[in-house]
Write an enzyme that holds these catalytic residues in place. Structure first.
Site, PDB file in Angstrom:
ATOM      1  N   LYS A   1     -26.746  91.064 -31.179  1.00 30.54           N
ATOM      2  CA  LYS A   1     -25.490  90.459 -31.841  1.00 30.54           C
ATOM      3  C   LYS A   1     -25.336  91.001 -33.119  1.00 30.54           C
ATOM      4  O   LYS A   1     -26.197  90.850 -33.919  1.00 30.54           O
ATOM      5  CB  LYS A   1     -25.242  89.061 -31.495  1.00 30.54           C
ATOM      6  CG  LYS A   1     -25.246  88.625 -29.975  1.00 30.54           C
ATOM      7  CD  LYS A   1     -24.883  87.134 -29.944  1.00 30.54           C
ATOM      8  CE  LYS A   1     -24.902  86.549 -28.618  1.00 30.54           C
ATOM      9  NZ  LYS A   1     -24.438  85.092 -28.673  1.00 30.54           N
TER      10      LYS A   1
ATOM     11  N   GLU B   1     -19.342  75.638 -31.322  1.00 26.13           N
ATOM     12  CA  GLU B   1     -19.470  76.532 -30.014  1.00 26.13           C
ATOM     13  C   GLU B   1     -20.738  76.476 -29.434  1.00 26.13           C
ATOM     14  O   GLU B   1     -21.835  76.769 -30.146  1.00 26.13           O
ATOM     15  CB  GLU B   1     -18.942  77.853 -30.000  1.00 26.13           C
ATOM     16  CG  GLU B   1     -17.627  78.027 -30.274  1.00 26.13           C
ATOM     17  CD  GLU B   1     -17.225  79.397 -30.122  1.00 26.13           C
ATOM     18  OE1 GLU B   1     -15.903  79.848 -30.215  1.00 26.13           O
ATOM     19  OE2 GLU B   1     -17.885  80.388 -29.586  1.00 26.13           O
TER      20      GLU B   1
ATOM     21  N   GLU C   1     -30.758  87.427 -29.215  1.00 28.15           N
ATOM     22  CA  GLU C   1     -30.687  86.284 -28.563  1.00 28.15           C
ATOM     23  C   GLU C   1     -31.177  86.392 -26.942  1.00 28.15           C
ATOM     24  O   GLU C   1     -30.857  87.525 -26.351  1.00 28.15           O
ATOM     25  CB  GLU C   1     -29.368  85.430 -28.583  1.00 28.15           C
ATOM     26  CG  GLU C   1     -29.189  84.555 -29.799  1.00 28.15           C
ATOM     27  CD  GLU C   1     -27.754  84.088 -29.560  1.00 28.15           C
ATOM     28  OE1 GLU C   1     -26.845  84.264 -28.590  1.00 28.15           O
ATOM     29  OE2 GLU C   1     -27.360  83.495 -30.670  1.00 28.15           O
TER      30      GLU C   1
ATOM     31  N   HIS D   1     -18.833  77.633 -21.443  1.00 28.32           N
ATOM     32  CA  HIS D   1     -18.440  77.820 -22.849  1.00 28.32           C
ATOM     33  C   HIS D   1     -18.247  76.174 -23.041  1.00 28.32           C
ATOM     34  O   HIS D   1     -16.938  75.860 -22.501  1.00 28.32           O
ATOM     35  CB  HIS D   1     -17.453  78.745 -23.101  1.00 28.32           C
ATOM     36  CG  HIS D   1     -16.810  78.506 -24.586  1.00 28.32           C
ATOM     37  ND1 HIS D   1     -17.121  79.580 -25.379  1.00 28.32           N
ATOM     38  CD2 HIS D   1     -16.275  77.855 -25.071  1.00 28.32           C
ATOM     39  CE1 HIS D   1     -16.713  79.285 -26.745  1.00 28.32           C
ATOM     40  NE2 HIS D   1     -16.044  78.136 -26.414  1.00 28.32           N
TER      41      HIS D   1
ATOM     42  N   GLU E   1     -22.092  79.579 -32.217  1.00 30.04           N
ATOM     43  CA  GLU E   1     -21.226  80.028 -33.368  1.00 30.04           C
ATOM     44  C   GLU E   1     -20.405  78.668 -33.928  1.00 30.04           C
ATOM     45  O   GLU E   1     -20.175  77.702 -33.044  1.00 30.04           O
ATOM     46  CB  GLU E   1     -20.159  81.113 -33.188  1.00 30.04           C
ATOM     47  CG  GLU E   1     -20.661  82.312 -32.684  1.00 30.04           C
ATOM     48  CD  GLU E   1     -19.703  83.254 -32.091  1.00 30.04           C
ATOM     49  OE1 GLU E   1     -18.528  83.047 -32.378  1.00 30.04           O
ATOM     50  OE2 GLU E   1     -20.039  84.179 -31.486  1.00 30.04           O
TER      51      GLU E   1
ATOM     52  N   ARG F   1     -11.848  76.721 -38.231  1.00 29.35           N
ATOM     53  CA  ARG F   1     -10.226  76.698 -38.143  1.00 29.35           C
ATOM     54  C   ARG F   1      -9.732  75.693 -37.137  1.00 29.35           C
ATOM     55  O   ARG F   1     -10.482  75.301 -36.281  1.00 29.35           O
ATOM     56  CB  ARG F   1      -9.790  78.260 -37.853  1.00 29.35           C
ATOM     57  CG  ARG F   1     -10.173  78.354 -36.406  1.00 29.35           C
ATOM     58  CD  ARG F   1      -9.580  79.687 -35.779  1.00 29.35           C
ATOM     59  NE  ARG F   1      -9.835  80.177 -34.404  1.00 29.35           N
ATOM     60  CZ  ARG F   1     -10.852  80.352 -34.107  1.00 29.35           C
ATOM     61  NH1 ARG F   1     -11.952  80.924 -34.845  1.00 29.35           N
ATOM     62  NH2 ARG F   1     -11.072  80.611 -32.826  1.00 29.35           N
TER      63      ARG F   1
ATOM     64  N   GLY G   1     -16.881  85.766 -31.422  1.00 23.90           N
ATOM     65  CA  GLY G   1     -15.765  85.960 -30.520  1.00 23.90           C
ATOM     66  C   GLY G   1     -15.899  87.339 -29.563  1.00 23.90           C
ATOM     67  O   GLY G   1     -14.869  87.711 -28.957  1.00 23.90           O
TER      68      GLY G   1
ATOM     69  N   TYR H   1     -30.433  86.070 -23.380  1.00 24.91           N
ATOM     70  CA  TYR H   1     -29.197  86.345 -22.508  1.00 24.91           C
ATOM     71  C   TYR H   1     -29.218  85.068 -21.702  1.00 24.91           C
ATOM     72  O   TYR H   1     -29.857  84.837 -20.546  1.00 24.91           O
ATOM     73  CB  TYR H   1     -28.983  87.586 -21.971  1.00 24.91           C
ATOM     74  CG  TYR H   1     -27.755  87.616 -21.116  1.00 24.91           C
ATOM     75  CD1 TYR H   1     -26.423  87.714 -21.698  1.00 24.91           C
ATOM     76  CD2 TYR H   1     -27.736  87.795 -19.764  1.00 24.91           C
ATOM     77  CE1 TYR H   1     -25.240  87.609 -21.050  1.00 24.91           C
ATOM     78  CE2 TYR H   1     -26.251  87.971 -18.728  1.00 24.91           C
ATOM     79  CZ  TYR H   1     -25.542  87.941 -19.616  1.00 24.91           C
ATOM     80  OH  TYR H   1     -24.062  87.866 -18.755  1.00 24.91           O
TER      81      TYR H   1
HETATM   82  C1  MV4 Z   1     -23.888  84.742 -25.297  1.00 25.42           C
HETATM   83  C2  MV4 Z   1     -23.767  84.995 -23.799  1.00 25.42           C
HETATM   84  C3  MV4 Z   1     -25.033  84.909 -23.027  1.00 25.42           C
HETATM   85  N1  MV4 Z   1     -26.299  84.532 -23.791  1.00 25.42           N
HETATM   86  N2  MV4 Z   1     -25.059  84.519 -25.921  1.00 25.42           N
HETATM   87  C4  MV4 Z   1     -19.244  86.107 -26.059  1.00 25.42           C
HETATM   88  C5  MV4 Z   1     -18.355  85.645 -27.075  1.00 25.42           C
HETATM   89  C6  MV4 Z   1     -19.284  84.966 -28.150  1.00 25.42           C
HETATM   90  N3  MV4 Z   1     -18.666  83.828 -28.615  1.00 25.42           N
HETATM   91  C7  MV4 Z   1     -20.408  84.929 -27.414  1.00 25.42           C
HETATM   92  N4  MV4 Z   1     -20.536  85.260 -25.960  1.00 25.42           N
HETATM   93  C8  MV4 Z   1     -21.742  85.157 -25.293  1.00 25.42           C
HETATM   94  N5  MV4 Z   1     -22.748  85.134 -26.078  1.00 25.42           N
HETATM   95  C9  MV4 Z   1     -26.177  84.397 -25.067  1.00 25.42           C
HETATM   96  N6  MV4 Z   1     -27.255  84.297 -25.706  1.00 25.42           N
HETATM   97  C10 MV4 Z   1     -22.636  85.147 -23.154  1.00 25.42           C
HETATM   98  C11 MV4 Z   1     -21.588  85.305 -24.109  1.00 25.42           C
HETATM   99  C12 MV4 Z   1     -20.033  85.509 -23.154  1.00 25.42           C
HETATM  100  C13 MV4 Z   1     -19.217  84.669 -23.157  1.00 25.42           C
HETATM  101  C14 MV4 Z   1     -19.295  83.246 -23.717  1.00 25.42           C
HETATM  102  C15 MV4 Z   1     -18.270  82.485 -23.845  1.00 25.42           C
HETATM  103  C16 MV4 Z   1     -17.286  82.642 -22.922  1.00 25.42           C
HETATM  104  C17 MV4 Z   1     -17.236  83.899 -22.356  1.00 25.42           C
HETATM  105  C18 MV4 Z   1     -18.103  84.928 -22.296  1.00 25.42           C
HETATM  106  C19 MV4 Z   1     -18.080  86.020 -21.444  1.00 25.42           C
HETATM  107  C20 MV4 Z   1     -18.997  86.898 -21.575  1.00 25.42           C
HETATM  108  C21 MV4 Z   1     -20.223  86.708 -22.308  1.00 25.42           C
END
Ligand code: MV4
Length: 446
Positions: free
Chosen positions: A158, A275, A200, A208, A287, A291, A164, A202
């Site tokens: 990342k 988040e 990170e 979320h 994150e 805002r 986002g 996965y």
């Molecule tokens: C991740 C994840 C899985 N594992 N981090 C995508 C947006 C950003 N805010 C963080 N995201 C993700 N981070 C780890 N370690 C999967 C996502 C992700 C995701 C997160 C929230 C809502 C929708 C998503 C769609 C695809 C991937």
């Protein structure tokens, strides 16, 4: 003191802020591009000033244009809404330098949370669990490979300046690290001018879930529960609800208190969102957004608060109007985002709205700057409105949403209303059985 507020935004959120200003008896100024002469937020504000041509970069994103507009209109405070300049630390700093109140956190906190590595380190030090991964920036692909070997594949690489969903690459095995690292670094440099990266683990099928927090800037903070925003398409949320179907009162209290304590410890000021990814009963911080968020109304519905009133109060140096013990969750709330997009292609389709009618009745709120005859300009985000419903429990809320969508009329353009009518017939949605991949999986069958 806040004696006149300039609203540095457009569309439904600008109108939302106009309403709050009027309710509080504070004069407000709308800014607009030449494409927004006829916008509702311009009509409803006490004053309006044109800040440039249609392109966002030369209007809503122009710091000099907004500062000039403050000077011309004698506004002594700015509400940035969401998007545009809302998380721009330079903007908050320039306002500070001009003795104009930024209705939001201090630039220091915007900066801190804008750096996703520093954000994780700070939150971890304040007792918040993060996704396992590198402790800081990762210098090269071999260091990334070493960390991935320790935590196990798959991993995400990342961008520290991302967020986002921008600047993320997956490596499913050691053989994919070099490529993922190189592409992530190159893309981050182009997108953010900063190629710092972190690693990170996965998480394969999380939800979320985000916690709404609010601080007074003097060391007190509260939480206002969670929002489940797992239903997303290409990192755009489409449906949000609170409470989350998978969080009980004890869990809410536990994670909420942790978040409130963490932001209190840094004397955070105003609204913020922490988040998390939530998997197998555990929260992993990813994150923090500094805002007011698009989906804030569902929190307002179940907690009976007005977050924009509260932002203005705290920015004006007053104490928060509530303490944690007074905040109790009542019922259930859902928001759906109506976009000017065709379904199921999601192609943008700006144009003239020939007829608009918003749904009504108890527990139904429509936040939209549309009106019959309004021409949606093609230069901006496709969000044209939000329908927010509130009822005693989840089943009743889904039924109310169904009725509200039946009443909603948006003629003359394509919109995503049909998407929600279909979703309300899906057993997984009715049962609250979904994660961050559910929507894209479902759409791939459309
Ligand atoms: C991740 C994840 C899985 N594992 N981090 C995508 C947006 C950003 N805010 C963080 N995201 C993700 N981070 C780890 N370690 C999967 C996502 C992700 C995701 C997160 C929230 C809502 C929708 C998503 C769609 C695809 C991937």
């Amino acid at each position: 003191m806040v004696s006149k507020i300039l609203i540095a935004n457009r569309g439904e959120i600008a109108l939302r802020i106009v309403r709050a200003c009027k309710e509080l008896g504070i004069p407000c100024v709308a800014v607009h591009s030449t494409a927004d002469d006829n916008a509702m937020h311009v009509r409803m504000a006490d004053e309006a000033i044109c800040i440039g041509p249609p392109q966002s970069a030369t209007s809503y994103l122009s710091i000099p244009a907004i500062i000039s507009a403050c000077n011309v209109t004698k506004a002594d405070a700015v509400h940035p809404g969401y998007g545009f300049l809302s998380e721009n630390a330079d903007f908050a700093q320039v306002l500070e330098d001009h003795d104009i109140t930024f209705i939001g956190p201090r630039s220091e906190h915007i900066n801190l949370m804008g750096d996703k590595i520093a954000a994780k380190q700070t939150m971890a030090s304040l007792g918040i669990d993060c996704v396992p991964g590198s402790d800081g920036p990762v210098a090269d692909a071999s260091q990334a490979a070493k960390i991935a070997g320790d935590i196990g594949y798959p991993v995400l690489i990342k961008a520290a300046a991302g967020g986002g969903g921008r600047g993320i690459k997956i490596a499913r095995s050691a053989g994919e690290i070099d490529q993922a690292f190189a592409t992530a670094a190159a893309e981050a440099m182009v997108a953010f001018g900063d190629d710092a990266l972190y690693v990170e683990k996965y998480l394969q099928r999380p939800r979320h879930i985000e916690i709404q927090v609010f601080g007074d800037g003097a060391g007190k903070a509260v939480h206002l529960g969670e929002r489940d925003c797992s239903l997303q398409r290409r990192h755009q949320k489409v449906f949000e609800e609170t409470p989350s179907p998978c969080i009980n009162d004890d869990t809410r209290h536990e994670i909420g208190s942790r978040c409130a304590n963490a932001v209190a410890a840094i004397s955070y000021s105003g609204a913020g969102t922490v988040e998390f990814l939530y998997e197998d009963g555990k929260f992993y911080f990813i994150e923090m957004n500094t805002r007011l968020q698009v989906e804030h109304p569902i929190t307002e519905s179940v907690y009976g608060v007005d977050l924009v009133h509260e932002q203005i109060r705290v920015a004006a140096g007053q104490p928060m109007s509530f303490v944690q013990e007074e905040l109790c969750i009542r019922g259930h709330s859902i928001e759906v985002r109506i976009n000017a997009e065709s379904f199921p292609s999601f192609a943008a389709c700006p144009g003239t709205v020939s007829a608009f009618h918003s749904p009504g009745g108890p527990g139904v709120r429509t936040d939209s700057a549309l009106y019959s005859g309004y021409r949606i300009p093609p230069h901006y985000d496709s969000l044209i409105g939000k329908v927010i419903v509130h009822a005693s429990d989840r089943r009743a809320t889904l039924a109310k949403l169904n009725q509200a969508l039946d009443e909603l009329i948006v003629d003359g353009i394509d919109s995503t209303v049909e998407l929600f009518q279909l979703l309300l017939n899906e057993p997984d949605i009715l049962e609250g059985n979904y994660n961050i991949h559910w929507l894209e999986g479902w759409l791939s069958g459309k």
